[in-house]
Design an enzyme around this catalytic site. Structure first.
Site, PDB file in Angstrom:
ATOM      1  N   SER A  25       0.797  -1.330  -0.135  1.00 21.43           N
ATOM      2  CA  SER A  25       0.173   0.107  -0.068  1.00 21.43           C
ATOM      3  C   SER A  25       0.901   1.330  -0.034  1.00 21.43           C
ATOM      4  O   SER A  25       1.827   1.271  -0.829  1.00 21.43           O
ATOM      5  CB  SER A  25      -1.039  -0.079   1.233  1.00 21.43           C
ATOM      6  OG  SER A  25      -1.799   0.978   1.133  1.00 21.43           O
ATOM      7  N   ASP A  81      -9.832  -3.936  -5.350  1.00 16.98           N
ATOM      8  CA  ASP A  81      -9.065  -3.317  -4.170  1.00 16.98           C
ATOM      9  C   ASP A  81     -10.121  -2.251  -3.671  1.00 16.98           C
ATOM     10  O   ASP A  81     -10.427  -1.264  -4.415  1.00 16.98           O
ATOM     11  CB  ASP A  81      -7.732  -2.550  -4.754  1.00 16.98           C
ATOM     12  CG  ASP A  81      -6.950  -2.209  -3.838  1.00 16.98           C
ATOM     13  OD1 ASP A  81      -7.469  -1.519  -2.867  1.00 16.98           O
ATOM     14  OD2 ASP A  81      -5.841  -2.215  -3.831  1.00 16.98           O
ATOM     15  N   HIS A  96      -7.483  -5.303  -1.195  1.00 17.31           N
ATOM     16  CA  HIS A  96      -6.210  -4.315  -0.833  1.00 17.31           C
ATOM     17  C   HIS A  96      -5.139  -5.435  -0.099  1.00 17.31           C
ATOM     18  O   HIS A  96      -4.036  -5.238  -0.246  1.00 17.31           O
ATOM     19  CB  HIS A  96      -6.712  -3.238   0.030  1.00 17.31           C
ATOM     20  CG  HIS A  96      -5.503  -2.231  -0.099  1.00 17.31           C
ATOM     21  ND1 HIS A  96      -4.824  -1.872  -1.083  1.00 17.31           N
ATOM     22  CD2 HIS A  96      -4.861  -1.493   0.849  1.00 17.31           C
ATOM     23  CE1 HIS A  96      -3.868  -0.790  -0.878  1.00 17.31           C
ATOM     24  NE2 HIS A  96      -3.883  -0.809   0.318  1.00 17.31           N
TER      25      HIS A  96
END
Ligand code: NAG
Length: 481
Positions: A269, A359, A402
């Site tokens: 991320s 995501d 994610h």
């Protein structure tokens, strides 16, 4: 019964408000999701059963989820957190396929998708976070042990502070502060094996971020020596500060690793965005990072950043948010500065991993417009891996959120490939179709998948309780203007 929803339905749930976070900026179009993978085949027999279970579970804890919704409506982060930690999961997925099926039902569902914290509550209610994790996070139990932010590390063996190379940006933090964030596990070989530095994402620390996925799998391998960053504020502070920890840690780990001063960086991320920032503004780091392996990075920010924040005014025009979340809005100065002057191309051999379906934090995440997509203007070697493209119709190309990308089997196999060869990963060196025939990388069990999925509720909780929220992003540092 199908849990697959069409790409058009997916697009429709991205409301115009989310697509245009800043009123002064042009709206960002979310591109069409190309070929939606046949999730109903990939998830298989578990689907119907899990789906029915999920529906009954949601109705069973409906009032608790309702409390979360009311707290969101009241813009009261404390009340959201209080309601969240009261939710006791009434069952857990039977297996990894069931876990992915539940994740998909929650996060690819138009009725919950527009309300991030309601979806988080539903995830908790359905056993998609390990027991006790949210309480630990709420009561300050995270930044200790392998998540410690107060580590006692020896001075490096070469001069890397205040600058390693004259062209490096200046640090605002002291060398002591930078060094304390590096967690060196017992058994680290200081160069007998090749170091792999793990950089966490928003709302996480390096320990918890990778302990049930890639770091667990690489521990004990002869081609990798894991070490990680636990950044104060769980990556919610100014992303430019987070990047200082990364730049310093890269040069520190290289310096203390005698026969193996070339290292790899694995990130999740925001860790990917900030590592790219470190590579851009601290050119010395490019000489020692021979593999950059970002998972679910958001090099273009995300059009969903505002969805994570509660509106500060009844007009809903301004959102109060932790600094790094504002900086990850697709229109931020931080993203723009990063991408300018070739920052949208790799500086070192890079393989980037992302999920086009779906995501829930970073969008768009499909094809070449994906936020995770990097160019290769300098010809250093880049491979962009959207797992649904290469594992189409197979379990490894089904629903990955994610965090779920951290246990994706193709991502892990290509990380190993990159670590054991020069340059970025190469698909022709691995047996893609057999690798894609699993939901999670071999070596991970159901608890690992639940713990990794649980990174999202933990991040949500840390985001809500972060004490220094802001209305606008921190100013760019002078070196980036
Ligand atoms: C990938 O590996 C194959 C087989 O070793 C090789 O022919 C090809 O050039 C490699 N691709 C890249 C982009 O390096």
């Amino acid at each position: 019964m199908r849990i697959l929803i069409s790409s058009l339905a997916l697009l429709s749930i991205l409301s115009p408000a989310l697509a245009a976070p800043a009123p002064t900026s042009a709206p960002i179009a979310v591109p069409k999701v190309t070929a939606a993978p046949p999730l109903e085949n990939a998830v298989g027999a578990a689907t119907l059963e899990e789906r029915q279970l999920l529906n009954s579970l949601i109705s069973g804890v409906g009032s608790l989820i309702g409390n979360v919704q009311s707290a969101v409506a009241a813009q009261n982060p404390t009340a959201i957190v209080t309601a969240l930690v009261k939710i006791t999961p009434t069952s857990r997925p039977a297996d990894i396929a069931g876990c992915i099926s539940r994740e998909s039902s929650i996060w690819a569902n138009p009725t919950t998708r527009t309300d991030f914290y309601q979806a988080v509550a539903t995830q908790v209610a359905n056993g998609l976070v390990l027991d006790g994790t949210l309480n630990t996070a709420l009561y300050g139990g995270l930044p200790v042990g392998e998540n410690s932010i107060e580590n006692n590390n020896p001075k490096p063996q070469t001069t890397i502070y205040p600058k390693k190379d004259s062209t490096d940006a200046p640090y605002l933090l002291s060398e002591d502060a930078l060094r304390k964030a590096i967690y060196i596990p017992s058994g680290f070989t200081y160069g007998a094996k090749r170091p792999v530095l793990f950089v966490p994402g928003t709302g996480s620390y390096g320990g918890i971020n990778f302990g049930n996925n890639i770091r667990k799998l690489l521990t004990g391998k002869d081609y990798a020596d894991p070490v990680w960053l636990n950044i104060p504020g769980a990556m919610l502070a100014d992303a430019q500060t987070n990047s200082e920890y990364i730049a310093y840690a890269i040069n520190y780990i290289s310096s203390v690793s005698k026969n193996n001063d070339k290292i790899a960086v694995v990130s999740w991320s925001q860790g990917g965005l900030d590592t790219q920032w470190a590579l851009k503004y601290w050119p010395s780091t490019r000489k020692v990072v021979t593999d950059f392996l970002p998972v679910s990075p958001d090099f273009k920010g995300t059009v969903l950043a505002n969805a994570l924040c509660l509106s500060a005014s009844s007009m809903g025009a301004l959102n109060i948010c932790p600094p790094s979340v504002i900086q990850q809005e697709a229109t931020s100065q931080y993203v723009n500065a990063l991408r300018a002057n070739g920052g949208d191309s790799a500086y070192v051999p890079t393989t980037t991993f992302y999920s086009g379906f779906f995501d829930e934090i970073v969008e768009p995440q499909q094809g070449t417009t994906a936020s995770a997509f990097l160019n290769d203007a300098r010809g250093v070697g880049v491979l962009n891996i959207e797992v649904q493209q290469y594992c189409a119709g197979q379990p490894g190309g089904s629903f990955y959120g994610h965090a779920g990308m951290l246990f994706n089997p193709l991502a892990y196999a290509l990380i190993v490939d990159a670590l054991t060869n020069d340059g970025p990963s190469n698909l022709s060196r691995v047996d893609v179709s057999s690798i894609c025939n699993a939901y999670a990388a071999p070596g991970l069990d159901l608890d690992d998948v639940i713990a990794t999925s649980g990174l999202i509720p933990v991040a949500g909780l840390l985001l809500l309780t972060y004490p220094q929220k802001m209305l606008t992003e921190p100013p760019l540092r002078s070196y980036a203007v």
